[in-house]
Design a protein around this motif. Structure first.
Motif, PDB file in Angstrom:
ATOM      1  N   GLY A   1       0.809  -1.220   0.000  1.00 51.64           N
ATOM      2  CA  GLY A   1       0.000   0.000   0.000  1.00 51.64           C
ATOM      3  C   GLY A   1       0.835   1.259   0.000  1.00 51.64           C
ATOM      4  O   GLY A   1       2.049   1.217  -0.249  1.00 51.64           O
ATOM      5  N   THR A   2       0.205   2.371   0.299  1.00 48.59           N
ATOM      6  CA  THR A   2       0.904   3.665   0.341  1.00 48.59           C
ATOM      7  C   THR A   2       0.398   4.460   1.540  1.00 48.59           C
ATOM      8  O   THR A   2      -0.629   4.131   2.134  1.00 48.59           O
ATOM      9  CB  THR A   2       0.628   4.505  -0.933  1.00 48.59           C
ATOM     10  OG1 THR A   2      -0.794   4.646  -1.056  1.00 48.59           O
ATOM     11  CG2 THR A   2       1.225   3.875  -2.173  1.00 48.59           C
ATOM     12  N   MET A   3       1.128   5.530   1.814  1.00 46.60           N
ATOM     13  CA  MET A   3       0.707   6.401   2.920  1.00 46.60           C
ATOM     14  C   MET A   3       0.738   7.837   2.433  1.00 46.60           C
ATOM     15  O   MET A   3       1.625   8.220   1.676  1.00 46.60           O
ATOM     16  CB  MET A   3       1.698   6.233   4.059  1.00 46.60           C
ATOM     17  CG  MET A   3       1.394   7.117   5.234  1.00 46.60           C
ATOM     18  SD  MET A   3       2.642   6.844   6.492  1.00 46.60           S
ATOM     19  CE  MET A   3       2.667   8.422   7.237  1.00 46.60           C
ATOM     20  N   GLU A   4      -0.218   8.621   2.860  1.00 41.68           N
ATOM     21  CA  GLU A   4      -0.175  10.048   2.535  1.00 41.68           C
ATOM     22  C   GLU A   4      -0.634  10.867   3.743  1.00 41.68           C
ATOM     23  O   GLU A   4      -1.376  10.365   4.596  1.00 41.68           O
ATOM     24  CB  GLU A   4      -1.009  10.369   1.297  1.00 41.68           C
ATOM     25  CG  GLU A   4      -2.471  10.098   1.469  1.00 41.68           C
ATOM     26  CD  GLU A   4      -3.313  10.634   0.309  1.00 41.68           C
ATOM     27  OE1 GLU A   4      -3.051  11.751  -0.155  1.00 41.68           O
ATOM     28  OE2 GLU A   4      -4.230   9.906  -0.102  1.00 41.68           O
ATOM     29  N   ALA A   5      -0.163  12.100   3.768  1.00 42.36           N
ATOM     30  CA  ALA A   5      -0.547  12.987   4.870  1.00 42.36           C
ATOM     31  C   ALA A   5      -1.217  14.215   4.295  1.00 42.36           C
ATOM     32  O   ALA A   5      -0.799  14.716   3.248  1.00 42.36           O
ATOM     33  CB  ALA A   5       0.688  13.390   5.661  1.00 42.36           C
TER      34      ALA A   5
END
Lengths: 235, 143
Positions: free
Chosen positions: A208-212
Motif C-alpha cells: 500500500g501507500t501512505m499520505e498525509a
C-alpha cells in the motif's frame, strides 16, 4: 514492484523491519502487562482487605457481611477486567502467527484502539475509534498493519498537547481500504521524520501507500491505503 | 505517639482507595492524590511522614512529581511504587532523593516497614537541621 528483500540495501531494510517489529511488540506487551499488573494489584489489595476483616473477627469484631459482599463484587469486576486485557494481549500476540491472513479491518481497528488506549492516556490524549458499522474483510498482515496504525498514532503523539484528540476510521476504496488517523501534526523532529520513512517502507511491504494531508489548525490526517489482498507473504 | 501521616499518589483510583483503607485500619492517617499536581498541592499545605508515589502516571509522571515534591520539601521521604521496577528508573529516582523503591503489587507489611524507616530518616534529618540551626544561633550570638 520489488519486495523489500530485493535490490540494493535489502539486508539493512530487512534488519530495520525486524528491529522495529520487535520494538513494537515490546511496547504493546509492556503496556498490556502493566495494565494486568494494575488489576492484579487491586485484586491483591482486595484480598488483603478480606484478610484484615477476618483478622478483626478473630479479635471479636463482628464480620461486616455487606462489606464482604462488596469486596467479592469488586474482585469479580477486576477479574473480568483482567480477562479482557489478557484476551487483547493474546489476540495481539497471535496476530504475528501468520504473515498473511484474512481478517476484518473493523475488528482490527477496534483492537488497535483498545491496545493503544493506555499509551494515549499516559500522553494525556484521547484516542477514539469512529468506525462505520460495516465489516471490511481484508487479506493482509495484521501485525504489520497494527504496527503502521500505532506508528501513525505515535506521530500524532509527538505533536500533541494535553487533552488533544486522535481519531481512527476506515473506509472502502476501489483498490481495497483506507485507514485514516487524524490528530495533532507531528513535531517534525528527526525521530518523527525517521518514523515517517519507516511507515512508508512498512506500507510498501503491505502493498500500500501512505499520505498525509492537513486537517485543520495543527492537525493532520495520515491515510494508509491498503490493497484488498496481498497474496505473497509480507517481509 | 501521633499517627503516621502518609500521602498516597496513584492514578488508579480503586487501588489507592483500598490501600488507604487498609493503611487507615492500621492506625495511619492517609491522604490520597490521583495525579502529580494534586500531590504537590497537598504537600504544599501539609507535612507528611512519607509519600507513596506511583512511577507511571498520565501527565506528570512519578519522576517529575518526585522532583517537584522534593522542591516543596527537601526532607520529604518518597517511596516509589512501580510496576516497572527497572534499574534505570530506580537509579534515577534514588539520584533524585527517593527514600526507597517498591514493586507493585506491594506487600502491606513490607510497605509499612518502609514507611516506618522513612519516618525515622525524616526525623533524623529534621533533628540534625534543628541542631544545626541552634549551633548557628549560638555562634551568631556569641554565647
Amino acid at each position: 514492484m520489488s519486495t523489500l528483500g530485493e535490490g540494493p540495501g535489502a539486508e539493512q531494510r530487512m534488519r530495520l523491519m525486524r528491529e522495529k517489529a520487535l520494538g513494537f511488540f515490546a511496547v504493546i506487551t509492556a503496556s498490556l502487562s502493566h495494565e494486568i499488573n494494575n488489576v492484579v494489584a487491586i485484586i491483591g489489595e482486595l484480598s488483603g482487605l478480606l484478610d484484615d476483616l477476618l483478622a478483626g473477627t478473630e479479635k471479636g469484631r463482628p464480620l461486616d457481611q455487606e462489606k464482604v459482599k462488596t469486596i467479592s463484587e469488586r474482585i469479580a469486576k477486576n477479574v473480568k477486567k483482567g480477562e479482557q486485557i489478557i484476551k487483547r494481549l493474546n489476540r495481539f500476540a497471535h496476530s504475528a502467527d501468520e504473515p498473511v491472513k484474512d481478517f476484518d479491518l473493523r475488528e482490527l481497528l477496534e483492537q488497535v484502539t483498545t491496545i493503544a488506549q493506555r499509551l494515549a492516556t499516559l500522553k494525556g490524549v484521547s484516542l477514539e475509534a469512529e468506525l462505520p458499522e460495516v465489516s471490511l474483510p481484508i487479506r493482509s498482515n495484521p501485525f504489520s498493519m497494527q504496527q503502521a496504525i500505532v506508528g501513525c498514532i505515535e506521530l500524532a503523539f509527538s505533536g500533541s498537547r494535553r487533552n488533544d484528540k486522535i481519531t481512527l476510521t476506515f473506509g472502502k476504496e476501489d483498490a481495497g481500504a483506507k485507514i485514516t488517523v487524524t490528530g495533532p501534526t507531528h513535531d517534525g523532529s528527526e525521530a518523527s521524520q525517521s518514523m515517517l520513512s519507516f511507515l512508508a517502507l512498512l506500507m510498501r511491504d503491505l502493498g500500500g501507500t501512505m499520505e498525509a494531508s492537513p486537517a485543520g489548525n495543527d492537525t493532520q490526517s495520515l491515510m494508509l491505503h491498503l490493497p484488498k489482498s496481498i497474496e505473497r507473504p509480507a517481509n | 505517639m501521633p499517627a503516621d501521616k502518609i500521602l498516597l499518589v496513584d492514578d488508579e483510583e480503586e487501588f489507592i482507595l483500598i490501600l488507604s483503607e487498609r493503611m487507615k485500619s492500621r492506625g495511619m492517617s492517609v491522604e490520597t492524590a490521583e495525579s502529580g499536581p494534586a500531590a504537590i498541592k497537598k504537600a504544599e499545605k501539609q507535612d507528611f511522614d512519607a509519600v507513596i508515589l506511583d512511577m507511571m502516571m498520565p501527565g506528570m509522571d512519578g519522576i517529575e512529581t518526585l522532583k517537584r515534591l522534593r522542591e516543596v520539601n527537601p526532607n520529604l521521604q518518597v517511596i516509589m511504587l512501580t510496576g516497572h521496577a527497572t534499574l534505570p528508573n530506580a537509579v534515577e529516582a534514588v539520584k533524585l532523593g527517593a527514600a526507597d523503591f517498591l514493586e507493585k503489587p506491594a506487600n502491606i507489611a513490607t510497605l509499612i516497614e518502609k514507611i516506618k524507616e522513612a519516618k525515622i530518616k525524616k526525623m533524623v534529618l529534621e533533628e540534625k537541621q534543628a541542631e544545626e540551626r541552634i549551633r548557628n544561633i549560638l555562634k551568631s550570638k556569641g554565647w
